[in-house]
Design a protein around this motif. Structure first.
Motif, PDB file in Angstrom:
ATOM      1  N   ALA A   5       0.862  -1.178   0.000  1.00 43.15           N
ATOM      2  CA  ALA A   5       0.000   0.000   0.000  1.00 43.15           C
ATOM      3  C   ALA A   5       0.897   1.225   0.000  1.00 43.15           C
ATOM      4  O   ALA A   5       1.698   1.404   0.926  1.00 43.15           O
ATOM      5  N   VAL A   6       0.783   2.046  -1.022  1.00 41.18           N
ATOM      6  CA  VAL A   6       1.582   3.270  -1.109  1.00 41.18           C
ATOM      7  C   VAL A   6       0.806   4.390  -0.423  1.00 41.18           C
ATOM      8  O   VAL A   6      -0.230   4.836  -0.914  1.00 41.18           O
ATOM      9  N   GLN A   7       1.285   4.819   0.727  1.00 41.63           N
ATOM     10  CA  GLN A   7       0.659   5.900   1.476  1.00 41.63           C
ATOM     11  C   GLN A   7       1.283   7.207   0.997  1.00 41.63           C
ATOM     12  O   GLN A   7       2.459   7.464   1.235  1.00 41.63           O
ATOM     13  N   HIS A   8       0.475   8.047   0.341  1.00 38.43           N
ATOM     14  CA  HIS A   8       1.055   9.202  -0.345  1.00 38.43           C
ATOM     15  C   HIS A   8       0.196  10.448  -0.187  1.00 38.43           C
ATOM     16  O   HIS A   8      -1.000  10.381   0.113  1.00 38.43           O
ATOM     17  N   ASP A   9       0.805  11.571  -0.416  1.00 38.55           N
ATOM     18  CA  ASP A   9       0.111  12.850  -0.498  1.00 38.55           C
ATOM     19  C   ASP A   9      -0.418  13.005  -1.926  1.00 38.55           C
ATOM     20  O   ASP A   9      -0.028  12.253  -2.827  1.00 38.55           O
ATOM     21  N   ILE A  10      -1.311  13.966  -2.125  1.00 32.40           N
ATOM     22  CA  ILE A  10      -1.911  14.188  -3.444  1.00 32.40           C
ATOM     23  C   ILE A  10      -1.862  15.677  -3.764  1.00 32.40           C
ATOM     24  O   ILE A  10      -2.243  16.511  -2.933  1.00 32.40           O
ATOM     25  N   VAL A  11      -1.421  16.017  -4.956  1.00 40.03           N
ATOM     26  CA  VAL A  11      -1.476  17.399  -5.432  1.00 40.03           C
ATOM     27  C   VAL A  11      -2.884  17.639  -5.964  1.00 40.03           C
ATOM     28  O   VAL A  11      -3.347  16.931  -6.860  1.00 40.03           O
ATOM     29  N   ALA A  17       1.160  16.136 -12.058  1.00 46.49           N
ATOM     30  CA  ALA A  17       2.022  16.229 -10.882  1.00 46.49           C
ATOM     31  C   ALA A  17       1.931  14.961 -10.041  1.00 46.49           C
ATOM     32  O   ALA A  17       2.947  14.483  -9.505  1.00 46.49           O
ATOM     33  N   ASN A  18       0.741  14.421  -9.913  1.00 50.40           N
ATOM     34  CA  ASN A  18       0.589  13.202  -9.124  1.00 50.40           C
ATOM     35  C   ASN A  18       1.219  12.000  -9.796  1.00 50.40           C
ATOM     36  O   ASN A  18       1.814  11.151  -9.128  1.00 50.40           O
ATOM     37  N   PHE A  19       1.109  11.917 -11.106  1.00 53.77           N
ATOM     38  CA  PHE A  19       1.775  10.808 -11.804  1.00 53.77           C
ATOM     39  C   PHE A  19       3.291  10.887 -11.577  1.00 53.77           C
ATOM     40  O   PHE A  19       3.945   9.857 -11.347  1.00 53.77           O
ATOM     41  N   ALA A  20       3.838  12.104 -11.642  1.00 52.54           N
ATOM     42  CA  ALA A  20       5.280  12.277 -11.441  1.00 52.54           C
ATOM     43  C   ALA A  20       5.688  11.901 -10.018  1.00 52.54           C
ATOM     44  O   ALA A  20       6.765  11.337  -9.792  1.00 52.54           O
ATOM     45  N   SER A  40      -4.000   5.363  -3.309  1.00 49.02           N
ATOM     46  CA  SER A  40      -5.142   5.866  -2.551  1.00 49.02           C
ATOM     47  C   SER A  40      -6.383   6.052  -3.430  1.00 49.02           C
ATOM     48  O   SER A  40      -6.332   5.976  -4.659  1.00 49.02           O
ATOM     49  N   GLU A  41      -7.481   6.350  -2.762  1.00 46.00           N
ATOM     50  CA  GLU A  41      -8.686   6.819  -3.444  1.00 46.00           C
ATOM     51  C   GLU A  41      -8.363   8.126  -4.167  1.00 46.00           C
ATOM     52  O   GLU A  41      -7.627   8.965  -3.659  1.00 46.00           O
ATOM     53  N   THR A  42      -8.930   8.294  -5.364  1.00 46.91           N
ATOM     54  CA  THR A  42      -8.716   9.494  -6.194  1.00 46.91           C
ATOM     55  C   THR A  42      -7.254   9.940  -6.161  1.00 46.91           C
ATOM     56  O   THR A  42      -6.933  11.093  -5.899  1.00 46.91           O
ATOM     57  N   PHE A  43      -6.383   8.991  -6.450  1.00 44.79           N
ATOM     58  CA  PHE A  43      -4.938   9.208  -6.325  1.00 44.79           C
ATOM     59  C   PHE A  43      -4.411  10.286  -7.254  1.00 44.79           C
ATOM     60  O   PHE A  43      -3.369  10.891  -6.989  1.00 44.79           O
ATOM     61  N   SER A  44      -5.129  10.566  -8.332  1.00 41.85           N
ATOM     62  CA  SER A  44      -4.599  11.496  -9.330  1.00 41.85           C
ATOM     63  C   SER A  44      -5.193  12.895  -9.248  1.00 41.85           C
ATOM     64  O   SER A  44      -4.688  13.817  -9.902  1.00 41.85           O
ATOM     65  N   THR A  45      -6.249  13.072  -8.453  1.00 41.49           N
ATOM     66  CA  THR A  45      -6.931  14.368  -8.404  1.00 41.49           C
ATOM     67  C   THR A  45      -7.187  14.876  -6.996  1.00 41.49           C
ATOM     68  O   THR A  45      -7.464  16.062  -6.801  1.00 41.49           O
ATOM     69  N   GLY A  46      -7.137  13.998  -5.991  1.00 38.49           N
ATOM     70  CA  GLY A  46      -7.694  14.316  -4.693  1.00 38.49           C
ATOM     71  C   GLY A  46      -9.198  14.141  -4.739  1.00 38.49           C
ATOM     72  O   GLY A  46      -9.803  13.973  -5.809  1.00 38.49           O
ATOM     73  N   PHE A  47      -9.823  14.161  -3.544  1.00 35.16           N
ATOM     74  CA  PHE A  47     -11.261  13.903  -3.439  1.00 35.16           C
ATOM     75  C   PHE A  47     -12.033  15.167  -3.814  1.00 35.16           C
ATOM     76  O   PHE A  47     -12.625  15.848  -2.991  1.00 35.16           O
TER      77      PHE A  47
END
Length: 258
Positions: A5-11, A17-20, A40-47
């Motif tokens: 599980a990759v625990q990450h922040d989201i731009v 930016a998130n793909f990078a 995460s949920e909505t890993f590429s955009t945020g919720f």
């Protein structure tokens, strides 16, 4: 199978930016031997509830997952806003919150979040899915869910007999972190299955704070791996034989009613 599980922040609302940010984290997990990596949920955009945030099925987020899967020879999944079909007008124009799981040979599977988060207005911006989806990967029967679904034990129960591992991807807020960790363990214990919970960290564009608390839990409710509030990768080995042995030793599922 080794799952990460990759625990990450989201731009916020910045797919590129998130793909990078995420590509090297997926590579790190693969380098540690992970055969399946969850974002995460909505890993590429945020919720985000911004109108028009949806993308077509097979759009940039799904393509990113498929590209990572092909590059590293693994399975990679996470949720993103996807509009089914042509998205022409009315409810059909609203996206699903889709968990997309891409395989190394080009296979792609989708589960659509059953329970939009009405407390946060998700039901006004996203469509609800129709039912659980279970697929087999590397001999493991895997059932994915998305965030708010975790509160609804009945859908986990309905899939239990055919599930070895539940994947739960989330943007679960810090204000209810005890609910997140407690419910993850509860779903593992009551269904005698592994649960992989992947939650984001950082502060969303709407000001919501997230503390992560991602973890992998075994069929007896023991936490195999866990993280706190920073970007990291949580990894553990899971085994379908352990699920079968637990259910054979403690035959609780057969006593359920309804």
């Amino acid at each position: 199978m080794r799952i990460a599980a990759v625990q990450h922040d989201i731009v916020w609302e910045d797919r590129a930016a998130n793909f990078a940010r995420l590509a090297p984290q997926v590579a790190r997990a693969a380098g540690a031997g992970a055969e399946l990596v969850v974002l995460s949920e909505t890993f590429s955009t945020g919720f985000s509830m911004t109108p028009g945030i949806g993308e077509p099925e097979g759009g940039p987020s799904a393509a990113f997952l498929a590209g990572c899967a092909a590059e590293h020879g693994i399975w990679v999944g996470g949720s993103c806003p996807e509009v089914a079909g042509d998205g022409a007008g009315g409810e059909a124009a609203l996206p699903y919150n889709s968990f997309v799981l891409a395989g190394p040979d080009g296979d792609v599977h989708r589960y659509r979040k059953l329970h939009p988060f009405t407390h946060g207005g998700e039901h006004e911006r996203f469509r609800a899915g129709e039912g659980p989806v279970t697929l087999t990967v590397g001999g493991l029967r895997i059932t994915p869910f998305v965030c708010y679904d975790l509160r609804f034990a009945d859908v986990f129960w309905a899939a239990a007999a055919d599930t070895d591992v539940y994947l739960v991807t989330a943007n679960w807020p810090a204000a209810r972190r005890e609910h997140w960790t407690t419910l993850l363990r509860a779903r593992a214990i009551e269904n005698q299955a592994y649960v992989v919970g992947c939650n984001r960290v950082g502060t969303a564009g709407d000001g919501t704070a997230h503390t992560g608390d991602s973890r992998i839990i075994d069929p007896m409710g023991e936490v195999l791996a866990a993280a706190a509030g920073t970007e990291t990768v949580v990894i553990a080995d899971v085994d379908a034989a352990e699920v079968a042995a637990t259910r054979d030793r403690l035959r609780f599922l057969g006593d359920r009613r309804g």
